[in-house]
Design a protein around this motif. Structure first.
Motif: not given
Length: 420
Positions: A301-323
């Motif tokens: 398990r990785l928990r990453v506290e860097h800019w790229a993770n926020a930049l890419n993780g937010g959109p990934a979660a949004a797409r997952a929320m959309l199914g």
């Protein structure tokens, strides 16, 4: 596509939250999007806080993710300066501190992290600082400028990325800087001693004093002002200001109170999510600093506290929320700028996970690429003042190839040729 009458709530007003809201709209979601942030500023990016904005080289407005008017144009409802105090999973609702209750169909937690506090006497003095928020950077800019004008002393607890970037900024302002670090080299937990020493030498050349193998035990003051900082080996360092840069803790209190699965602090902490960034509740997702993702490539398990993770993780979660079918398996990435040294790091290779370090280039000139390997496989790579190599470095990591170490160390051998 999900129904237009659905409500998606995003808790956290940082980069991950703003990019998630943007992605929901760009993917065609027509329901309500509500973004709740506990800061009064619009969502902003954090790297400038310890880099360009802190140095006075970037304007304040440059840090914001979107122009303020974008949110109304995109029909994103902003609740700034508001704190979510509870998540009611049964009612599928969040409650704000002032009592407002907002129902959700899908919920995204991007609550980020908060700076760890020094647990020593004297932390209530006016000259003790942290850097996490834009308001902190606003204040610290004035502090560093004043220290530079008055030949003042700054003591920094911690020689991680934030500590070193602030040390570089303070020296550029002209302040005297002492860094106290319990490990034997800077960035020891990230880079190990082999490369960490390069950063010690870089900062020493610019006048930074290091005190390794020690921890702060007391901040001494008078009339509310800082006078000195004491360490556990009996040393006392003159100081007009002290900055705590001893890491950050994921903000998991909301998730914990809601009964979501968490990761033990000894294993990095955070909210446990699957590869699609879904929590133990199928209607709640988490991304950014607070999310601990099972990463198949590194088998942990990785928990990453860097800019790229926020930049890419937010959109990934949004797409997952959309199914959508989402697997969040990006190679961790971050960058740093200190004096005339710029670097990019890709991968994950803390001490104990690798058995070999291969260097290509000239460390003396600070133009090189370091690779961390285990059983011949590249786990991570860091390019220092060498550019346009991030893609092949990440491909070496992703493909799990075992390149010849001599070829890996040879600057005349194109990295791309080692992928086959």
């Amino acid at each position: 596509m999900v129904d237009a009458d659905q409500t998606f709530v995003i808790v956290g007003g940082g980069l991950a939250g703003a990019k998630a809201a943007e992605t929901l709209r760009s993917e065609g979601f027509t329901g309500r999007v509500i973004l709740i942030g506990d800061e009064r500023d619009h969502p902003y990016e954090r790297p400038p806080l310890s880099k360009g904005y802190l140095l006075g080289k970037e304007e304040r407005d440059s840090v914001f993710v979107h122009e303020p008017g974008w949110y109304a144009q995109a029909d994103v409802e902003l609740h700034l300066g508001q704190t979510v105090v509870a998540v009611d999973r049964e009612a599928k609702a969040v409650r704000l501190g002032e009592g407002t209750v907002i129902r959700y169909d899908k919920l995204l937690l991007v609550t980020g992290a908060e700076p760890r506090r020094l647990d020593v006497p004297g932390t209530d003095l006016a000259g003790v600082h942290h850097l996490r928020r834009l308001a902190h950077a606003d204040r610290l800019r004035h502090v560093l400028a004043a220290l530079g004008r008055d030949n003042g002393h700054l003591v920094i607890a911690g020689a991680g990325w934030i500590g070193l970037e602030i040390a570089a900024a303070a020296r550029e302002y002209g302040a005297e800087v002492t860094v106290v670090e319990p490990e034997p080299t800077p960035l020891h937990a990230v880079l190990g001693p082999e490369v960490g020493q390069m950063f010690a030498d870089l900062h020493a050349e610019h006048g930074v004093r290091f005190h390794f193998g020690a921890r702060l035990t007391e901040i001494v003051g008078q009339d509310g002002m800082v006078l000195a900082a004491r360490t556990d080996d009996g040393e006392e360092h003159p100081a007009h200001d002290v900055l705590a840069a001893i890491g950050a803790a994921p903000r998991t209190a909301l998730a914990e109170a809601a009964g979501l699965d968490l990761v033990d602090r000894a294993e990095g902490g955070g909210i446990a999510v699957d590869a699609s960034l879904r929590t133990s509740d199928p209607d709640i997702y988490a991304a950014g600093d607070v999310a601990a993702v099972r990463h198949a490539l590194f088998d942990t398990r990785l928990r990453v506290e860097h800019w790229a993770n926020a930049l890419n993780g937010g959109p990934a979660a949004a797409r997952a929320m959309l199914g959508q079918d989402v697997t969040y398996d990006r190679v961790p990435y971050f960058f740093s700028d200190q004096y005339d040294v710029g670097l990019e790091y890709s991968g994950w290779a803390p001490p104990g996970t690798y058995d070999q370090v291969v260097v290509r280039g000239d460390t003396g000139k600070r133009e090189f690429v370091s690779f961390w390997l285990r059983d011949g496989r590249v786990l991570a790579g860091m390019n220092v003042n060498v550019w346009d190599v991030t893609e092949p470095i990440q491909q070496l990591i992703v493909r799990g190839v075992r390149p010849d170490p001599d070829a890996l160390a040879d600057p005349s051998t194109p990295l791309a040729s080692l992928l086959t």
